[in-house]
Enzyme design. Structure first.
Site, PDB file in Angstrom:
ATOM      1  N   SER A  82      -0.219 -53.429 -14.811  1.00 23.07           N
ATOM      2  CA  SER A  82      -1.368 -52.765 -15.443  1.00 23.07           C
ATOM      3  C   SER A  82      -2.574 -52.579 -14.528  1.00 23.07           C
ATOM      4  O   SER A  82      -3.441 -51.780 -14.815  1.00 23.07           O
ATOM      5  CB  SER A  82      -1.794 -53.516 -16.704  1.00 23.07           C
ATOM      6  N   LYS A  86      -7.958 -57.442 -16.458  1.00 22.79           N
ATOM      7  CA  LYS A  86      -8.369 -56.050 -16.639  1.00 22.79           C
ATOM      8  C   LYS A  86      -9.782 -55.867 -16.083  1.00 22.79           C
ATOM      9  O   LYS A  86     -10.520 -56.819 -15.869  1.00 22.79           O
ATOM     10  CB  LYS A  86      -8.388 -55.654 -18.130  1.00 22.79           C
TER      11      LYS A  86
END
Length: 146
Positions: A67, A104
């Site tokens: 990701s 993230k």
């Protein structure tokens, strides 16, 4: 020392070694033509001193997943995470979200927080009051194998 393993991150605590440090040549490494006139000054370099600014608040975690590939965080990379740093907009953070750890990029606007992946195949996550959410620490460095 292994501390915790989740689906996306495996956490380790740093261990300092006495008299640690690899040989370090402070001359720069040329990516073009070598300079034969350079004198090599040999020193010892400790990655602990280079990468760990706050020993008590620093942890390592190994990345699992894709990701964050756009930010240069690849599967099996080792993250250096400082829990003492203030989470701010655009920092890369390790977060605990609904029972799982994730890494993230933080997007903060007024009272809203989003977790933005750096891969278009993953959705942006808007944090709501229904989420069990903690910003666990800020990523300061990444260690890669070549």
């Amino acid at each position: 020392m292994l501390l915790h393993k989740s689906k996306t991150l495996t956490f380790f605590t740093p261990t300092a070694f006495k008299n640690s440090g690899a040989h370090f040549f402070d001359t720069g490494i040329s990516a073009g033509f070598p300079s034969p006139a350079e004198d090599f000054k040999e020193q010892r370099l400790s990655l602990d001193r280079e990468l760990v600014k706050n020993k008590e608040a620093t942890f390592f975690a190994r990345v699992s997943g894709q990701s964050m590939i756009g930010a240069g965080l690849d599967d099996n990379d080792l993250l250096v995470i400082d829990r003492s740093l203030e989470p701010t907009n655009n920092k890369i953070a390790v977060c605990f979200l609904d029972g799982e750890f994730t890494v993230k990029r933080l997007k903060v606007d007024k009272d809203e927080v989003w977790l933005k992946p750096e891969n278009p195949n993953y959705p942006i996550i808007k944090i709501t009051q229904e989420n069990d959410f903690i910003i666990w620490g800020i990523v300061t460095n990444v260690i890669k194998k070549v």
